[in-house]
Design a protein around this motif. Structure first.
Motif, PDB file in Angstrom:
ATOM      1  N   ASP A  27       0.831  -1.199   0.000  1.00 41.20           N
ATOM      2  CA  ASP A  27       0.000   0.000   0.000  1.00 41.20           C
ATOM      3  C   ASP A  27       0.867   1.251   0.000  1.00 41.20           C
ATOM      4  N   GLU A  41      -3.515  -5.361   8.282  1.00 40.77           N
ATOM      5  CA  GLU A  41      -2.645  -4.425   7.582  1.00 40.77           C
ATOM      6  C   GLU A  41      -1.723  -3.721   8.564  1.00 40.77           C
ATOM      7  N   LYS A  96      -5.270   5.559   0.029  1.00 36.15           N
ATOM      8  CA  LYS A  96      -4.175   4.699  -0.409  1.00 36.15           C
ATOM      9  C   LYS A  96      -4.537   3.949  -1.683  1.00 36.15           C
ATOM     10  N   SER A 132      -3.321   0.290  -3.711  1.00 40.95           N
ATOM     11  CA  SER A 132      -2.708  -0.993  -3.354  1.00 40.95           C
ATOM     12  C   SER A 132      -2.537  -1.875  -4.583  1.00 40.95           C
TER      13      SER A 132
END
Length: 276
Positions: free
Chosen positions: A46, A113, A269, A271
């Motif tokens: 990410d 995460e 973000k 990813s």
């Protein structure tokens, strides 16, 4: 008579066969879009930004009323107050991993995460302190500078989404854990009494809260997908107190400064995911 019936039967049979052929042809030219298979283990990287760091509320307290009888702040436990709002985005990066199940278009599972930011480029803000009595000392001025950052943020989340073709739209939520850092410097300049002073201090604390978000993943190939996500986290309230750096008046012990705020913010973000 029999020939006419046979002719009609043959004609009806031909029409039925033609209709069936047309239906079959139409089905072949308009196939149903296949749903991508999202089930299984996946992991990824990410990259993004933390769009807002913790806001800090500051108060200069005088619990011993050491300044009692001096100026407009006589007998006031709370001398000065102000707020600092961060106005700087911070780059973040991290990794994630999880497992998904799928039933038709419904996709659900769990994900973990870990995100980290560079505290050397921490969000900062400046403000002025206000007198809660609305009657400040004459000839005084004040400035407050605060820096705050999130050293890391980890989360364990549940994830649920709906798949259409190669696109998955989802929501997620769960527990969040992070280490918040904050440092503050407050300066009061005054030509009268009380004298000028400077307060400074810092705190680093591991905190627990929640995270909630939404996003979209697009499958580029069988095992590779690209995602875009938005999350909001809140790790709760953090506070700390500092003593004056210097207070020259011998008959006055000085006052404490209280700093408090919420370690919260938003993450945007992108990813890159690999699916096993």
């Amino acid at each position: 008579m029999i020939d006419k019936l046979n002719s009609r039967s043959v004609l009806l049979t031909v029409l039925l066969l033609s209709f069936a052929s047309a239906q079959a042809a139409g089905t072949e030219t308009s196939p149903t879009t296949a749903v991508h298979a999202w089930a299984g283990y996946h992991l990824g990287i990410d990259l993004g930004v933390q769009t807002r760091a913790a806001n800090q509320a500051l108060t200069v307290n005088d619990p011993q009323q050491s300044l009692s009888g001096q100026g407009a702040n006589a007998d006031q436990a709370a001398l000065l107050a102000g707020n600092v709002k961060s106005a700087k985005n911070i780059a973040i990066g991290g990794i994630h991993a999880g497992y998904l199940l799928q039933k038709d278009s419904l996709v659900y599972g769990v994900e973990a995460e870990l995100m980290a930011g560079n505290c050397n480029r921490s969000a900062s803000g400046n403000a002025s302190l206000n007198d809660p009595t609305k009657a400040p000392f004459p000839d005084y001025s004040s400035t407050v500078s605060n820096k705050s950052c999130l050293s890391y943020l980890s989360a364990i989340k549940g994830k649920a989404g709906y798949a259409v073709g190669n696109v998955l739209v989802y929501v997620d939520a769960g527990l969040a854990f992070g280490r918040a850092r904050s440092s503050t410097v407050a300066t009061i300049t005054n030509t009268g009494n009380p004298p000028s002073d400077v307060w400074s201090g810092s705190s680093a604390k591991t905190m627990t809260g929640y995270i909630i978000g939404t996003g979209t993943d697009i499958a580029l190939e069988k095992n590779i997908s690209l995602g875009l996500g938005l999350s909001h986290y809140d790790l709760g309230k953090m506070s700390y107190a500092t003593k004056p750096d210097s207070f020259t008046a011998g008959d006055q012990p000085g006052v404490d400064q209280s700093i408090s705020g919420r370690a919260k913010g938003n993450l945007v973000k992108v990813s890159l995911n690999y699916q096993y």
